[in-house]
Design a protein around this motif. Structure first.
Motif, PDB file in Angstrom:
ATOM      1  N   THR A   1      -2.428 -10.703  -6.896  1.00 25.79           N
ATOM      2  CA  THR A   1      -3.272 -11.777  -6.370  1.00 25.79           C
ATOM      3  C   THR A   1      -2.407 -12.859  -5.717  1.00 25.79           C
TER       4      THR A   1
ATOM      5  N   ARG B   1     -14.312  -3.555  -7.878  1.00 27.14           N
ATOM      6  CA  ARG B   1     -13.318  -2.869  -7.046  1.00 27.14           C
ATOM      7  C   ARG B   1     -13.975  -2.240  -5.810  1.00 27.14           C
TER       8      ARG B   1
ATOM      9  N   TYR C   1     -11.266 -10.700  -7.276  1.00 30.83           N
ATOM     10  CA  TYR C   1     -10.133 -10.082  -7.983  1.00 30.83           C
ATOM     11  C   TYR C   1      -9.957 -10.726  -9.361  1.00 30.83           C
TER      12      TYR C   1
ATOM     13  N   ARG D   1      -0.827  -2.848 -11.048  1.00 27.97           N
ATOM     14  CA  ARG D   1      -1.154  -4.171 -10.484  1.00 27.97           C
ATOM     15  C   ARG D   1      -1.683  -5.122 -11.562  1.00 27.97           C
TER      16      ARG D   1
ATOM     17  N   LYS E   1       3.083   3.864  -6.645  1.00 28.31           N
ATOM     18  CA  LYS E   1       2.954   3.315  -8.004  1.00 28.31           C
ATOM     19  C   LYS E   1       2.447   4.347  -9.006  1.00 28.31           C
TER      20      LYS E   1
ATOM     21  N   TYR F   1      -1.072 -10.953  -2.414  1.00 24.50           N
ATOM     22  CA  TYR F   1      -2.075 -10.545  -1.417  1.00 24.50           C
ATOM     23  C   TYR F   1      -2.924 -11.740  -0.955  1.00 24.50           C
ATOM     24  N   GLN F   2      -3.505 -12.457  -1.939  1.00 27.09           N
ATOM     25  CA  GLN F   2      -4.409 -13.555  -1.553  1.00 27.09           C
ATOM     26  C   GLN F   2      -3.629 -14.867  -1.339  1.00 27.09           C
TER      27      GLN F   2
ATOM     28  N   GLU G   1       0.842  -1.215   0.000  1.00 28.72           N
ATOM     29  CA  GLU G   1       0.000   0.000   0.000  1.00 28.72           C
ATOM     30  C   GLU G   1       0.869   1.254   0.000  1.00 28.72           C
TER      31      GLU G   1
HETATM   32  P1  TMP Z   1      -4.654  -0.062  -5.491  1.00 31.28           P
HETATM   33  O1  TMP Z   1      -5.200   0.705  -4.366  1.00 31.28           O
HETATM   34  O2  TMP Z   1      -3.187  -0.191  -5.508  1.00 31.28           O
HETATM   35  O3  TMP Z   1      -5.256   0.315  -6.787  1.00 31.28           O
HETATM   36  O4  TMP Z   1      -5.128  -1.615  -5.280  1.00 31.28           O
HETATM   37  C1  TMP Z   1      -6.317  -1.956  -4.794  1.00 31.28           C
HETATM   38  C2  TMP Z   1      -6.199  -2.844  -3.592  1.00 31.28           C
HETATM   39  O5  TMP Z   1      -6.499  -4.197  -3.958  1.00 31.28           O
HETATM   40  C3  TMP Z   1      -4.845  -2.890  -2.913  1.00 31.28           C
HETATM   41  O6  TMP Z   1      -5.078  -2.954  -1.519  1.00 31.28           O
HETATM   42  C4  TMP Z   1      -4.274  -4.207  -3.367  1.00 31.28           C
HETATM   43  C5  TMP Z   1      -5.475  -5.073  -3.526  1.00 31.28           C
HETATM   44  N1  TMP Z   1      -5.351  -6.159  -4.504  1.00 31.28           N
HETATM   45  C6  TMP Z   1      -5.412  -7.486  -4.061  1.00 31.28           C
HETATM   46  O7  TMP Z   1      -5.520  -7.748  -2.870  1.00 31.28           O
HETATM   47  N2  TMP Z   1      -5.369  -8.473  -5.011  1.00 31.28           N
HETATM   48  C7  TMP Z   1      -5.289  -8.217  -6.344  1.00 31.28           C
HETATM   49  O8  TMP Z   1      -5.248  -9.139  -7.157  1.00 31.28           O
HETATM   50  C8  TMP Z   1      -5.234  -6.838  -6.776  1.00 31.28           C
HETATM   51  C9  TMP Z   1      -5.132  -6.519  -8.227  1.00 31.28           C
HETATM   52  C10 TMP Z   1      -5.274  -5.858  -5.822  1.00 31.28           C
END
Ligand code: TMP
Length: 218
Positions: free
Chosen positions: A107, A57, A76, A102, A23, A110-111, A19
């Motif tokens: 994915t 989103r 996602y 991203r 980017k 994060y996941q 976070e």
């Molecule tokens: P962003 O704020 O950087 O645009 O990303 C959106 C949020 O979603 C950020 O907390 C990262 C998360 N994310 C995932 O957990 N898994 C994913 O596959 C993607 C693309 C984003």
């Protein structure tokens, strides 16, 4: 599917990181630089970049109801599948450079890694959503999570609110991926001088563009 990948002429660059690692600033900089060099550039963000993916989103970031890790994974991937089909395939044929904020590595990290679903276990569904598309080059902007999270001045979203341990796991997860694919995934320090980070990114992109310049500019 393989045919679609072969036909593409764009260099596909993705930006990744935890976070508030900056980017968007670095994506803006890179797009400007490449356009100055006469290359057509298209930018996207994930999850998002289509109407349906932007709706997904909103659910992912602001849902007041709990979302199970598996549900989160599929949401996602659903957003990505729609984006790939509606926008990405076309853009990769039309533009010289496509930059996405991203993509699938998010994915996996994060996941798969930080949320504990398992990188290996989820890789099939992640690949399915990508429909054969893989970035050519990926920048992971690296900032200590404690420092990066302090940059959030507004109300935190569902993911940002997670404990520090989660955010620290993200950093480790990206390192795991970068070790597996060092040619594609470049970890760039982004916690200090912005200009220095910009320069490092530009140098890597230049190396990628020069050898295939003929192909990119034809
Ligand atoms: P962003 O704020 O950087 O645009 O990303 C959106 C949020 O979603 C950020 O907390 C990262 C998360 N994310 C995932 O957990 N898994 C994913 O596959 C993607 C693309 C984003």
């Amino acid at each position: 599917m393989a045919k679609k990948t072969l036909k593409r002429k764009a260099l596909f660059i993705t930006f990744e990181g935890g976070e508030r690692t900056g980017k968007s600033t670095h994506i803006k900089f890179l797009a400007k630089l490449l356009r100055k060099r006469g290359l057509s550039v298209k930018r996207f963000r994930e999850p998002g970049s289509t109407k349906l993916s932007e709706q997904i989103r909103k659910v992912l970031l602001y849902s007041k109801r709990g979302i199970a890790p598996e549900t989160e994974l599929f949401l996602y991937c659903a957003a990505r599948a729609q984006f790939v089909k509606e926008e990405l395939f076309k853009a990769l044929k039309k533009y010289k450079v496509v930059i996405c904020d991203r993509f699938s590595d998010s994915t996996l990290v994060y996941q798969g890694y930080a949320l504990g679903l398992g990188i290996k276990k989820i890789s099939t569904v992640v690949k399915l959503a990508c429909q054969g598309i893989k970035p050519d080059l990926t920048f992971v902007l690296d900032v200590a999570p404690k420092k990066a999270l302090l940059r959030i001045k507004r109300k935190k979203d569902r993911i940002e609110r997670r404990p520090l341990k989660f955010h620290e796991a993200l950093r480790k997860g990206y390192r795991v991926l970068a070790k597996k694919e060092p040619k594609r995934i470049k970890i760039i320090k982004a916690d200090g001088d912005k200009a220095r980070t910009h320069k490092q990114i530009a140098e890597v992109v230049n190396l990628k563009i020069k050898p295939c310049r003929k192909k990119i500019c034809q």
